[in-house]
Design an enzyme around this catalytic site. Structure first.
Site, PDB file in Angstrom:
ATOM      1  CD  GLU A  75      -8.080  -6.550   5.493  1.00  0.00           C
ATOM      2  OE1 GLU A  75      -8.594  -7.647   5.603  1.00  0.00           O
ATOM      3  OE2 GLU A  75      -6.911  -6.404   5.076  1.00  0.00           O
ATOM      4  CG  ASP A  76     -11.620  -2.089   5.954  1.00  0.00           C
ATOM      5  OD1 ASP A  76     -11.520  -3.150   5.333  1.00  0.00           O
ATOM      6  OD2 ASP A  76     -11.986  -2.022   7.139  1.00  0.00           O
TER       7      ASP A  76
END
Ligand code: MN
Length: 488
Positions: A75-76
């Protein structure tokens, strides 16, 4: 939090396992998140480390903890699921992908709630370990919630109470549930929380400790005479649950608080019943407050003996008596259950899911429409479950307030279709009678009967019974006529 602590804790739970993968996952995640910080100012890697540590506390397996360390990577950071698959294999990549999917929720308001709930159920049906990771992720986010903007705090706390906490309850993961509940309570109702906390932690603490000593002193010598090894602890009430009871029953703190609770953990099941005997011969038991969840576990697998007695000074005192294994199951719920089973059978896959998880899979298969899915899932799953017995002693798990017709269809479609009456605990009764936990149910059938009665739809509680009735009920006259003409 450090990776060393996680490895130490994991090795303690799983002495024979190789922990190399934990270190590799940490190094991978640390490198991926390097330079990122949390809103609290801490290095980002602290979040996956805390998540992973909580997973070791619920005795999760290696893959789950590795996935916990990696859960925010796709996600990051600049790495994606394929990178995780290449480095850690498809099982771990599957778990991480599961968490990532859960995080992506597009809608707002009620739609958001529905989509969220559906995603949780579906993830659970695929692999319940995804939910374990999500819970621990959420708890760490809640612990650091003060650094978020107020509006976001409220949204997260509400969502947790509405979705995560009931699911943790369904899974019997009480410790996680209570942790979530109390943080959300504090966030949503800070004044009430502070008031209750003061009463419980400050005003009542000395009184509680003294009373516990009294109980303990009376029992210790008797337990020693019977040479039962024991561990006795005072049970802490959780502020949110006290508050909920106060509101639901419109009672004062003292009325709710007054039941004092003790837990006794002993080596064997045999010892559980011996301790029960000792307690009942020491203090007078309260009628109808004795529950044998060892002989008849709760639907989520919970086992323990419960009894409430008039304890020292005539005060209501509740005892929970159980073995160490039962205790861990009650704290960690499905996670512990699964861990014990896996340990016993040396089995690495989750095959021991409670019946209702299988129900979700079934539900998901024939529900294309989200709204319907949520409605059915909520009706069937958020209701408490009961156990009823067939005359042969087979156990059936049903939602609360099910009827003999729900039971009949749970046994066999044919029994449902031919049902004309029922006996509950050997007494003749109507087929719409509400069943209670522990009932023995016998269905009276008429062999020549061909169709179920469409009117049963008015009272049946399970989707399964409803579907079968709709499927087999005699077509209406109008439809007969239509069919007749169509055939011609
Ligand atoms: Mn996270």
């Amino acid at each position: 939090m450090t990776i060393d602590l996680i490895i130490k804790k994991f090795a303690h739970n799983h002495p024979e396992s190789d922990t190399t993968l934990l270190l590799l996952a940490y190094e991978f995640a640390e490198e991926a998140h390097r330079g990122q910080t949390r809103k609290s100012g801490e290095p980002y890697i602290q979040h996956p480390l805390h998540t992973a540590f909580m997973l070791t506390q619920i005795k999760a397996d290696l893959e789950t903890i590795v996935a916990g360390l990696l859960h925010d990577v796709p996600e990051d950071t600049s790495y994606n699921i394929d990178d995780i698959k290449k480095n850690f294999g498809s099982e771990i990549a599957f778990l991480v992908a599961g968490i990532t999917k859960l995080g992506k929720i597009k809608y707002r308001g009620i739609e958001r709630y529905r989509e969220n709930l559906k995603k949780m159920f579906l993830a659970m049906a695929q692999d319940v370990r995804v939910i374990f990771i999500k819970f621990c992720d959420r708890i760490h986010n809640l612990r650091t919630i003060e650094y978020l903007p107020h509006e976001k705090q409220i949204r997260i706390a509400k969502e947790t109470l509405e979705i995560y906490s009931p699911i943790a309850g369904l899974l019997g993961m009480w410790r996680l549930k209570w942790q979530m509940d109390d943080i959300c309570f504090k966030c949503l109702y800070p004044d009430e929380f502070a008031k209750l906390e003061h009463k419980y932690e400050v005003e009542k603490k000395a009184e509680r400790n003294q009373f516990f000593l009294k109980v303990k002193n009376e029992l210790v010598s008797k337990l020693e005479v019977a040479s039962i090894g024991y561990n006795m602890e005072m049970r802490f009430k959780h502020l949110y649950s006290i508050w909920q009871k106060m509101r639901a029953k419109n009672r004062k703190f003292n009325e709710i608080y007054d039941v004092f609770a003790v837990r006794i953990i002993v080596p064997t099941i045999d010892d559980c019943y011996k301790v029960l005997g000792i307690i009942h011969s020491t203090w007078r038991p309260q009628q109808e407050r004795f529950k044998d969840y060892i002989a008849m576990p709760k639907p989520n697998g919970y086992r323990s003996l419960h009894t409430t007695v008039f304890g020292p000074e005539g005060k209501s005192t509740e005892f929970q008596i159980r073995t160490q294994e039962m205790n861990e199951e009650s704290i960690y719920g499905l996670a512990a259950h699964w861990y014990y089973k896996a340990k016993m059978h040396n089995d690495d896959t989750i095959k021991h899911q409670p019946a209702w998880i299988k129900d979700i899979v079934m539900l998901q298969k024939d529900m294309k429409d989200t709204n319907n899915f949520i409605k059915e899932a909520k009706i069937d799953l958020f209701r408490n479950r009961i156990f009823v017995f067939s005359p042969k002693g087979d156990v059936f798990e049903l939602p609360e307030s099910s009827t003999p017709i729900d039971f009949a269809y749970a046994v066999h479609t044919d029994i449902g279709n031919k049902a004309v009456g029922a006996r509950i605990n050997e007494k003749i009764t109507t087929i719409d009678q509400e069943l209670k936990n522990g009932d023995m149910v016998e269905i009276i059938i008429e062999k020549n009967r061909q169709y179920p009665n469409r009117d049963w739809l008015k009272f049946v509680k399970t989707k399964h019974a409803r579907d079968r009735i709709r499927q087999f009920a005699k077509p209406s006259t109008l439809k007969n006529i239509k069919d007749f003409f169509l055939r011609k």
